[in-house]
Design a protein around this motif. Sequence first.
Motif, PDB file in Angstrom:
ATOM      1  N   GLU A 176       9.069   4.426   0.591  1.00  0.00           N
ATOM      2  CA  GLU A 176       9.938   4.907   1.662  1.00  0.00           C
ATOM      3  C   GLU A 176      10.164   6.410   1.572  1.00  0.00           C
ATOM      4  O   GLU A 176      10.249   7.105   2.588  1.00  0.00           O
ATOM      5  N   TRP A 211      -1.207   4.343  12.279  1.00  0.00           N
ATOM      6  CA  TRP A 211       0.029   3.841  12.862  1.00  0.00           C
ATOM      7  C   TRP A 211      -0.272   2.859  13.995  1.00  0.00           C
ATOM      8  O   TRP A 211      -1.250   2.983  14.733  1.00  0.00           O
ATOM      9  N   ALA A 246       1.398   6.554   3.797  1.00  0.00           N
ATOM     10  CA  ALA A 246       2.835   6.580   4.089  1.00  0.00           C
ATOM     11  C   ALA A 246       3.220   7.913   4.723  1.00  0.00           C
ATOM     12  O   ALA A 246       4.122   7.980   5.561  1.00  0.00           O
ATOM     13  N   ILE A 273       7.357  -1.132   9.349  1.00  0.00           N
ATOM     14  CA  ILE A 273       8.006   0.023   8.726  1.00  0.00           C
ATOM     15  C   ILE A 273       9.440   0.200   9.216  1.00  0.00           C
ATOM     16  O   ILE A 273      10.387   0.153   8.436  1.00  0.00           O
ATOM     17  N   GLU A 281       1.733  -3.623   8.349  1.00  0.00           N
ATOM     18  CA  GLU A 281       2.972  -3.636   7.571  1.00  0.00           C
ATOM     19  C   GLU A 281       4.104  -3.028   8.392  1.00  0.00           C
ATOM     20  O   GLU A 281       4.035  -1.868   8.811  1.00  0.00           O
ATOM     21  N   ILE A 292       7.234   8.250   3.061  1.00  0.00           N
ATOM     22  CA  ILE A 292       7.356   8.259   4.526  1.00  0.00           C
ATOM     23  C   ILE A 292       8.288   9.391   4.955  1.00  0.00           C
ATOM     24  O   ILE A 292       7.979  10.162   5.879  1.00  0.00           O
ATOM     25  N   TYR A 342       4.422   0.095  12.785  1.00  0.00           N
ATOM     26  CA  TYR A 342       3.693  -0.596  11.728  1.00  0.00           C
ATOM     27  C   TYR A 342       2.656   0.352  11.117  1.00  0.00           C
ATOM     28  O   TYR A 342       2.206   1.300  11.761  1.00  0.00           O
ATOM     29  N   LEU A 343       2.276   0.045   9.887  1.00  0.00           N
ATOM     30  CA  LEU A 343       1.211   0.779   9.199  1.00  0.00           C
ATOM     31  C   LEU A 343       0.051  -0.178   8.935  1.00  0.00           C
ATOM     32  O   LEU A 343       0.232  -1.216   8.299  1.00  0.00           O
ATOM     33  N   ASN A 372      16.162  -0.528  10.566  1.00  0.00           N
ATOM     34  CA  ASN A 372      15.262  -1.544  10.019  1.00  0.00           C
ATOM     35  C   ASN A 372      15.664  -2.891  10.599  1.00  0.00           C
ATOM     36  O   ASN A 372      16.740  -3.413  10.299  1.00  0.00           O
ATOM     37  N   ILE A 394       2.541   7.704   8.591  1.00  0.00           N
ATOM     38  CA  ILE A 394       3.522   6.991   9.416  1.00  0.00           C
ATOM     39  C   ILE A 394       4.795   7.826   9.544  1.00  0.00           C
ATOM     40  O   ILE A 394       5.461   7.822  10.588  1.00  0.00           O
TER      41      ILE A 394
END
Length: 272
Positions: free
Chosen positions: A85, A200, A229, A266, A264, A88, A212-213, A254, A232
Amino acid sequence: MNEAIKLRRSVRTYLKKPFNKKEEEMLKNLLTETEIMKGPFGNHARFFYYSTNKAFDDEAKRIGTYGFVKNAPAFFGGVIKNTFEAIIDFGYLFEHIILELTKHELGTVWLGGTFSRTAFESEVGENEVIPAISPVGYPEEKLSLMEKAIRLTIKADRRKPIEELFFINDFEHSILENHRYMKYLELVHLAPSASNKQPWRVIVQDNKLHFYLERTPNYAQLVPFVMQALDIGIAIYHFEAGLIEDKKNYMITNLFMPNIENKEYIISFILE
């Protein structure tokens, strides 16, 4: 900021023009101001600045960018804790600096793998990492042969079609070009990414946009953090910059959406 997003390009060749004191002060102030900012996951970064003091090639050799970067009068970089995180957030914060410098007509280029991290080891604390650095300077008008070769290799000017990146409700239905949020998604479409992989993906559900990634298998395995990361984080910054410029009300949160196959989840934007 939208105009800076559209104008930004990766610059590897610079005029041999050192910064004056006023220009250096502007750069250092920008780095200090960005340290106050937080990324979407609440992390801060520390930033550092190095002048080459007119020893352009010698400093490039020390940093490990010789051959990739030419004549840069200065470099800057940043440090953050090494969690997914936080990386990112670093992408988000570093892109803010990149675009602010673009507004000042200065050239930059993201360097995440092509530099020597040991050259900056004094900046790094325990469980921290330098995800990226960038040269900064006045762009040379003509691209060097090396720069042309790099851009050709990574297909720098090619973008994935929007139907592969942006979707409605699920990953089975691609977005239409006349969608009401396409203006902001186009800013995401323009975002830089490592090796131009553009990892992305965004699902739009009414007024919610879920980022999402889609990781590239086996990509950048020798780098001590998740390279994509950063990508994104950059994409999130571009999208938010468009909303801010149009004075849109929104929330970043989130929503704990499920991962879908190799994509994934994000974070999400909720727009009013």
